[in-house]
Design an enzyme around this catalytic site. Sequence first.
Site, mmCIF file in Angstrom:
data_model
loop_
_atom_site.group_PDB
_atom_site.id
_atom_site.type_symbol
_atom_site.label_atom_id
_atom_site.label_comp_id
_atom_site.label_asym_id
_atom_site.label_seq_id
_atom_site.Cartn_x
_atom_site.Cartn_y
_atom_site.Cartn_z
ATOM 1 N N GLN A 1 60.769 56.666 -15.155
ATOM 2 C CA GLN A 1 59.872 56.009 -16.106
ATOM 3 C C GLN A 1 58.923 55.073 -15.375
ATOM 4 O OE1 GLN A 1 61.751 52.920 -18.376
ATOM 5 N NE2 GLN A 1 60.459 53.233 -20.166
ATOM 6 N N GLY A 2 57.625 55.321 -15.467
ATOM 7 C CA GLY A 2 56.637 54.474 -14.825
ATOM 8 C C GLY A 2 56.019 53.503 -15.813
ATOM 9 N N SER B 1 57.051 49.441 -15.888
ATOM 10 C CA SER B 1 56.917 48.093 -15.317
ATOM 11 C C SER B 1 56.030 48.083 -14.078
ATOM 12 C CB SER B 1 58.293 47.538 -14.952
ATOM 13 O OG SER B 1 59.063 47.315 -16.111
ATOM 14 N N GLU C 1 65.754 52.378 -26.678
ATOM 15 C CA GLU C 1 66.382 51.978 -25.432
ATOM 16 C C GLU C 1 67.219 50.723 -25.620
ATOM 17 O OE1 GLU C 1 65.022 51.105 -20.797
ATOM 18 O OE2 GLU C 1 63.565 50.992 -22.421
ATOM 19 N N ASN D 1 65.651 39.104 -21.650
ATOM 20 C CA ASN D 1 66.211 38.504 -22.858
ATOM 21 C C ASN D 1 65.346 37.373 -23.385
ATOM 22 O OD1 ASN D 1 68.242 40.341 -22.480
ATOM 23 N ND2 ASN D 1 69.918 38.853 -22.559
ATOM 24 N N GLU D 2 64.603 36.705 -22.506
ATOM 25 C CA GLU D 2 63.692 35.669 -22.969
ATOM 26 C C GLU D 2 62.606 36.271 -23.862
ATOM 27 O OE1 GLU D 2 65.843 34.274 -19.464
ATOM 28 O OE2 GLU D 2 64.691 36.081 -19.864
#
Length: 400
Positions: free
Chosen positions: A126-127, A129, A245, A385-386
Site C-alpha cells: 500500500q503506497g 503514507s 482497516e 491514535n492522536e
Amino acid sequence: MEFEFTDQDKAFRAEVQAFLRDAVPADIARRTRSLVHTPKDDLVRWNRILFEKGWVAPHWPKAFGGTGWTPMQIYIFEEECAAADAPFLSYFGLRLIGPLLYTFGSEAHRAQHIPGILSGDVFWCQGFSEPSSGSDLASLKTRAVRDGDHWVITGQKLWTTEAHFADKMFCLARTDPDLRPQKGGLSILFLDMNQPGVTVRPIVTIDGGHSVNEVFLDEVRVPAGDVLGRVGQGWDQAKFLLGHERVTNAQVPRSKRELALLRTIAMKETRGGMALAEMRTVRERIAEIEIDLAALEWSVLRELFATPGGAKSQGTASALKIVGSEIQQRIADLTADLLGAKAMATIAAASDRPNERPGDAADHAVGVVERQLFFRATTIYAGTNEIQREIIARELFAGH
C-alpha cells in the site's frame, strides 16, 4: 445485543478446529508464535492451503471468491486461526486492495487482479503514507501527471509494509493539483514494483526486524487505464479502506491468543517458589486486560453485525483501533515484565538478521521483547491514535 452461539455455529467451530489441527504446518505455527515479521514463504504456503480449501477470503462476497459465511462464522474462523498460531495472511491484497477492487474496480480490473490475490501468486503493498503525510493523507505530495496513454508518478512513500517482496503497489497520488483531495484531487493507481523508477529501501524497526520500507517513485510510467475506479475518486476510496482497516486493526482474535500465552507464562514462571499466576498483583493486571479485551470484542461484534466488514462511522472505527492497539501494547508489556531477561530470546528467521535462539530458552519466552518493541507501532500505523481521537471529537461535536 446478545451474541449466542447457535448449534450451527458450534458445529462450524468444530469443523474449523478439525481442519486447522491438520492444516497448519508445525514449523509455521512455531514461527508465528515466536516471530514478529512473518517470512514470505510462510505467507505463501498458508495462503495456498486456505485457497485450496476455499477459505482464503471469508470476509469477501461469495460472488468474488468469498465463503458466504455469516459474520459470526467469519469471526469464529479468525479466532480459531489465531488460536492455532496460523499466520495472519498478507494484509494488503486480501484486506485492502481486494475489497477496493470488488467495490470500486471495473470488471476488467477485477478479472485481472482478483485471481492472483486469492491464490497468493501476487503480493501487494500500500503506497499511502509519506514522510510528511501519514495520518493526514490530504497533505500527500506524490503526483501522477497524465502523459498521453500513461500516468507518470513521482514521489516518495514511507513505512510501506512488505514492499520488499510485493509484486504490485496500489498508490495514492495527486492526479489534479488544482482540486482539493476531498473534491477529486486524488486517485489510486496500480504499478509494478519491479519496473524502472521504483526503488525500495529497507527500514529496520526498533525490534531489529525488517517488514517496512521507504519507496521512491522516479517518473514511474503506468498505463492510463491503471486507475482504480474513476480518476479523482481516491479520497472516497481511501476513507472506505481506512474504515475497514481500523476495525480489523482492533486485532481481537490475535490479542486473545496473546493473552492465553500470557496466562501460560504466568503459570509456568515462578518467583521464590511461587507461580506468578498466584501473585495478587499479576492476577489483577491480567484481569484488567481480560475485562477490557472482552468489552472490545463485544464492540467489534456489534459493528460486524450492524455493518458487516466495517464500522458504521469513522468515529467508531477510530475508537476500536485505539482500544485494540493499546491492549496489544499492554499484553506485550506485561508479558515482558513477567519474563524479565528471559524475554530477550530470539530465533533465526528467514530474513536479514543473524539472531540465534539460546539453547536453554523456553518456547514461551522466544520473541517476547521483539513483539513488545514492535508493538510500539500499533498506536501509529493505520492512523495514529492522536489523529483517531481528533476524528472522534469532530464527529461527536459535529453541528454544535
